[in-house]
Design a protein around this motif. Sequence first.
Motif, PDB file in Angstrom:
ATOM      1  N   MET A   1       0.845  -1.204   0.000  1.00  0.00           N
ATOM      2  CA  MET A   1       0.000   0.000   0.000  1.00  0.00           C
ATOM      3  C   MET A   1       0.884   1.260   0.000  1.00  0.00           C
ATOM      4  SD  MET A   1      -3.191   0.612   2.539  1.00  0.00           S
ATOM      5  CE  MET A   1      -3.111  -1.061   3.149  1.00  0.00           C
ATOM      6  N   THR A   2       0.617   2.185  -0.933  1.00  0.00           N
ATOM      7  CA  THR A   2       1.459   3.383  -0.978  1.00  0.00           C
ATOM      8  C   THR A   2       0.850   4.494  -0.124  1.00  0.00           C
ATOM      9  OG1 THR A   2       0.278   3.992  -2.988  1.00  0.00           O
ATOM     10  CG2 THR A   2       2.465   3.023  -3.273  1.00  0.00           C
ATOM     11  N   ASP A   3       1.730   5.235   0.522  1.00  0.00           N
ATOM     12  CA  ASP A   3       1.260   6.364   1.317  1.00  0.00           C
ATOM     13  C   ASP A   3       1.143   7.571   0.385  1.00  0.00           C
ATOM     14  OD1 ASP A   3       0.726   8.332   3.091  1.00  0.00           O
ATOM     15  OD2 ASP A   3       2.265   7.762   4.526  1.00  0.00           O
ATOM     16  N   THR A   4      -0.071   8.105   0.256  1.00  0.00           N
ATOM     17  CA  THR A   4      -0.288   9.192  -0.695  1.00  0.00           C
ATOM     18  C   THR A   4       0.075  10.552  -0.112  1.00  0.00           C
ATOM     19  OG1 THR A   4      -2.568   9.373   0.037  1.00  0.00           O
ATOM     20  CG2 THR A   4      -2.146   7.978  -1.885  1.00  0.00           C
ATOM     21  N   GLY A   5       0.540  10.589   1.130  1.00  0.00           N
ATOM     22  CA  GLY A   5       0.859  11.875   1.742  1.00  0.00           C
ATOM     23  C   GLY A   5      -0.323  12.407   2.513  1.00  0.00           C
ATOM     24  N   ASN A   6      -1.306  12.938   1.772  1.00  0.00           N
ATOM     25  CA  ASN A   6      -2.500  13.459   2.442  1.00  0.00           C
ATOM     26  C   ASN A   6      -3.591  12.386   2.401  1.00  0.00           C
ATOM     27  OD1 ASN A   6      -4.894  14.751   3.153  1.00  0.00           O
ATOM     28  ND2 ASN A   6      -4.275  16.704   2.256  1.00  0.00           N
ATOM     29  N   ASN A   7      -3.870  11.785   3.523  1.00  0.00           N
ATOM     30  CA  ASN A   7      -4.849  10.690   3.574  1.00  0.00           C
ATOM     31  C   ASN A   7      -6.229  11.131   4.046  1.00  0.00           C
ATOM     32  OD1 ASN A   7      -2.851   8.978   2.693  1.00  0.00           O
ATOM     33  ND2 ASN A   7      -2.320   8.244   4.718  1.00  0.00           N
ATOM     34  N   LEU A   8      -6.452  12.438   4.080  1.00  0.00           N
ATOM     35  CA  LEU A   8      -7.787  12.933   4.464  1.00  0.00           C
ATOM     36  C   LEU A   8      -8.774  12.608   3.341  1.00  0.00           C
ATOM     37  CD1 LEU A   8      -6.595  16.429   5.700  1.00  0.00           C
ATOM     38  CD2 LEU A   8      -7.475  14.597   7.164  1.00  0.00           C
ATOM     39  N   PHE A   9      -9.977  12.231   3.702  1.00  0.00           N
ATOM     40  CA  PHE A   9     -10.971  11.895   2.679  1.00  0.00           C
ATOM     41  C   PHE A   9     -11.950  13.066   2.502  1.00  0.00           C
ATOM     42  CE2 PHE A   9     -14.938   9.874   1.213  1.00  0.00           C
ATOM     43  CZ  PHE A   9     -14.446   9.353   0.025  1.00  0.00           C
ATOM     44  N   PRO A  10     -11.939  13.695   1.313  1.00  0.00           N
ATOM     45  CA  PRO A  10     -12.797  14.873   1.139  1.00  0.00           C
ATOM     46  C   PRO A  10     -14.260  14.500   0.862  1.00  0.00           C
ATOM     47  CG  PRO A  10     -11.440  14.535  -0.809  1.00  0.00           C
ATOM     48  CD  PRO A  10     -11.133  13.397   0.126  1.00  0.00           C
ATOM     49  N   VAL A  11     -15.165  15.163   1.520  1.00  0.00           N
ATOM     50  CA  VAL A  11     -16.601  14.988   1.248  1.00  0.00           C
ATOM     51  C   VAL A  11     -17.254  16.372   1.275  1.00  0.00           C
ATOM     52  CG1 VAL A  11     -16.864  12.659   2.207  1.00  0.00           C
ATOM     53  CG2 VAL A  11     -17.156  14.636   3.696  1.00  0.00           C
ATOM     54  N   PHE A  12     -18.445  16.476   0.684  1.00  0.00           N
ATOM     55  CA  PHE A  12     -19.183  17.739   0.736  1.00  0.00           C
ATOM     56  C   PHE A  12     -20.477  17.488   1.505  1.00  0.00           C
ATOM     57  CE2 PHE A  12     -16.245  18.299  -2.742  1.00  0.00           C
ATOM     58  CZ  PHE A  12     -15.847  19.622  -2.603  1.00  0.00           C
ATOM     59  N   PHE A  13     -20.534  18.010   2.708  1.00  0.00           N
ATOM     60  CA  PHE A  13     -21.710  17.778   3.553  1.00  0.00           C
ATOM     61  C   PHE A  13     -22.891  18.643   3.126  1.00  0.00           C
ATOM     62  CE2 PHE A  13     -18.673  16.575   7.077  1.00  0.00           C
ATOM     63  CZ  PHE A  13     -19.117  15.267   7.169  1.00  0.00           C
ATOM     64  N   LYS A  14     -24.086  18.069   3.236  1.00  0.00           N
ATOM     65  CA  LYS A  14     -25.303  18.875   3.079  1.00  0.00           C
ATOM     66  C   LYS A  14     -25.594  19.507   4.443  1.00  0.00           C
ATOM     67  CE  LYS A  14     -27.281  16.484  -0.804  1.00  0.00           C
ATOM     68  NZ  LYS A  14     -28.435  15.800  -1.386  1.00  0.00           N
ATOM     69  N   LEU A  15     -24.794  20.487   4.786  1.00  0.00           N
ATOM     70  CA  LEU A  15     -24.852  21.057   6.134  1.00  0.00           C
ATOM     71  C   LEU A  15     -26.204  21.715   6.425  1.00  0.00           C
ATOM     72  CD1 LEU A  15     -22.844  21.155   8.483  1.00  0.00           C
ATOM     73  CD2 LEU A  15     -22.301  23.481   7.830  1.00  0.00           C
ATOM     74  N   GLU A  16     -26.874  22.162   5.358  1.00  0.00           N
ATOM     75  CA  GLU A  16     -28.167  22.837   5.575  1.00  0.00           C
ATOM     76  C   GLU A  16     -29.250  21.852   6.036  1.00  0.00           C
ATOM     77  OE1 GLU A  16     -28.641  25.246   2.004  1.00  0.00           O
ATOM     78  OE2 GLU A  16     -27.700  26.922   3.073  1.00  0.00           O
TER      79      GLU A  16
END
Length: 193
Positions: A1-16
């Motif tokens: 498994m390669t480490d991609t550096g930034n392992n944060l997973f981006p999502v767009f919440f329906k905050l409203e």
Amino acid sequence: MTDTGNNLFPVFFKLEDMNLLLVGGGYVGCEKLGAVLKNSPKATIRIVATEMSTEIKAMAEGYPNISLVEKPFEPSDLAGINLAIVGIDDPETSASIQVICRQQNILVNVADKPALCDFYLGSVVKKGDLKIAISTNGKSPTVAKRMREMLTEVIPETIDDVLDQMAKVRDKLKGDFDYKIKKLDEITKDWKN
Ligand SMILES: C[C@@]1(CC(=O)O)C2=NC(=C\c3[nH]c(c(CCC(=O)O)c3CC(=O)O)Cc3[nH]c(c(CC(=O)O)c3CCC(=O)O)/C=C3\N/C(=C\2)[C@@H](CCC(=O)O)[C@]3(C)CC(=O)O)/[C@H]1CCC(=O)O
Ligand SMILES: NC(=O)c1ccc[n+]([C@@H]2O[C@H](COP(=O)([O-])OP(=O)(O)OC[C@H]3O[C@@H](n4cnc5c(N)ncnc54)[C@H](O)[C@@H]3O)[C@@H](O)[C@H]2O)c1
């Protein structure tokens, strides 16, 4: 498994469609409230702070879904909350709020304390319906801000018209999924150049 550096997973919440708790009504509270309102102005937000600054009161004015509660944080403030952002000048209370959120499976961001965050806020480029979120993996928010400025400059305002046109074409396309992908790829294939 390669480490991609930034392992944060981006999502767009329906905050409203969610309930947000913001703890802290000072400088940082104001910054975070501004970031939320720029993106999701109709979000339901409960702001709890021992002292509410005049800035935050002014910012909340005209937003019927914001409730300001001037008192210290209590665990009962988390009732019905989906997400929490903490920006208070009391590290011990911040840490204990993070623990309570974890126990209740509420995602929490303790502003400027990466180790206590389940999620980070990003720098956001917004042109009509186009939105790009930027993260530097917490390394340099200043670089994230500069990237936002750069991208805001290079992406044309007309991108929103393009999105409108593409949405129309997309709605009209009949056929199976593979056919639609092929057609939409064809229309946009020269964009890379
Ligand atoms: C993007 C943005 C979104 C927002 O907050 O809306 C954001 N910070 C912004 C600005 C900014 N924040 C700080 C400065 C001062 C310069 C500097 O320190 O670099 C500036 C620049 C300025 O204001 O010009 C101070 C700071 N921030 C953090 C620490 C703690 C640490 O690093 O340990 C410290 C030191 C505190 C201290 O010294 O005590 C941590 C975080 N800040 C993040 C987000 C997350 C990582 C995002 C990523 O992955 O890149 C993360 C990890 C957690 C979080 O807070 O969510 C927003 C730019 C919005 C825009 O303009 O586009
Ligand atoms: N101001 C900055 O530029 C800056 C930059 C980076 C990090 N920070 C850090 O961010 C945190 C907040 O800073 P700030 O500048 O917003 O402080 P501030 O003094 O402007 O505001 C603090 C807020 O927290 C509230 N508060 C404190 N204890 C509380 C509690 N138990 N329950 C509810 N509300 C409570 C206060 O009433 C006030 O509204 C601090 O830890 C600070 O070190 C600040």
